[in-house]
Motif scaffolding. Structure first.
Motif: not given
Length: 343
Positions: A312-336
């Protein structure tokens, strides 16, 4: 916008004009060499995603402007924080380990830009900083600054990839030959991507590289191709991506600002700036006509298309590696998130 996403390059020339004009790039040498995929229609696969944790988990650690992430083979993750001009390292469970770099500046260990980060098998962290025209190295174990390799400013690299065997690949600025390999003190310049001057070639060359085995995989931003080169600069293969059928040639526009002639590219992006090699697969986030984030999966060795999946659009932008999604947010956090893909 940080240096990793910059595609607009302005430069001085001796003569000036008074209006905007469209120029041709010349012949797209890499498009001419690209082969068709065996599969012309996307094959859709379902994936399952579940949230794991959020970075930083430690209240004493802060992220200010996390932009992109680099994985390590042991599961650790390196977060590039443009707010602090540092690289922060976390383990696979989200625990903070250490930081690399001492902030913004030109002193040893400081950065004016963080274009690329490479985690080498020789226990070093390499940081490419095109604004300082150098690649700095840090101890992976202690975080301490070790040394800097300084380049001529007109040839400063802004992408850097290193294989497990120690082969280095660079994407260089303002050169007709866009790439360089370096192995055992032997350097090879290669990659004439377009017939044109070196400034135009730099605009065309904007894209991402990844190391796979002893090869360099190059994916340009505005052209729907995957290109694979060896250490000698030979083009191993070039394949069209699944977005080729809707490709429209971008335009090179010449314009004058404050009496200085510049160039810019106008047209849609074909590929995302985000690619990753996971095992023997290349994951490429592609342009989408919908609001979904589409990830196309290719065989990293053959560049042959395998399948696609939607997020979904909620996952953009994101980095997919090691079978995990790493998603930087506007709140200066990264959701994994964990992601389960077809094996």
């Amino acid at each position: 916008m940080d240096g990793r996403y910059t595609v607009l390059i302005c430069f001085f020339v001796l003569s000036c004009s008074s209006s905007e004009d469209e120029d041709t790039f010349g012949d797209f040498l890499f498009l001419e060499k690209a082969e068709e995929q065996q599969t012309r229609e996307r094959v859709w696969e379902n994936v399952s995603v579940s949230r794991m944790f959020e970075l930083p988990g430690d209240e004493e650690i802060m992220l200010y402007d996390p932009q992109y992430l680099i994985p390590d083979t042991n599961g650790d993750m390196y977060v590039v924080d443009y707010g602090a001009y540092q690289i922060l390292r976390f383990d696979s469970k989200g625990n903070y380990i250490m930081s690399y770099g001492s902030g913004a500046g030109s002193a040893p260990g400081e950065f004016l830009n963080i274009d690329d980060v490479e985690v080498a098998s020789d226990s070093l962290i390499y940081v490419t900083d095109s604004n300082n025209a150098r690649i700095s190295s840090f101890s992976k174990a202690t975080g301490s600054f070790i040394d800097s390799r300084v380049f001529d400013r007109q040839e400063a690299p802004y992408r850097h990839a290193i294989t497990y065997t120690g082969i280095e690949y660079f994407v260089r600025a303002f050169n007709k030959l866009a790439f360089e390999s370096n192995f055992r003190d032997r350097s090879v310049e290669f990659g004439e991507l377009v017939e044109g001057n070196r400034f135009v070639s730099h605009l065309v060359a904007a894209g991402m590289i990844e190391a796979y085995k002893d090869w360099m995989i190059y994916v340009p931003l505005r052209f729907p191709v995957i290109m694979v080169y060896d250490v000698n600069g030979n083009l191993v293969r070039a394949k069209k991506t699944m977005t080729f059928d809707k490709f429209e040639e971008p335009q090179l526009v010449r314009y004058v600002m404050n009496g200085i002639e510049n160039y810019r590219i106008e047209g849609d992006f074909e590929n995302s700036v985000i690619i990753s090699v996971v095992g023997d697969e290349l994951l490429l986030q592609s342009a989408s006509d919908s609001e979904d984030l589409i990830v196309d999966v290719y065989d990293a060795g053959s560049s042959e298309y395998k399948y696609s999946f939607r997020l979904g659009l909620d996952y953009y932008p994101s980095f997919i590696t090691n079978d995990r999604i790493w998603q930087p947010t506007r709140d200066a956090t990264v959701i994994v998130h964990s992601i389960k893909r077809p094996s």
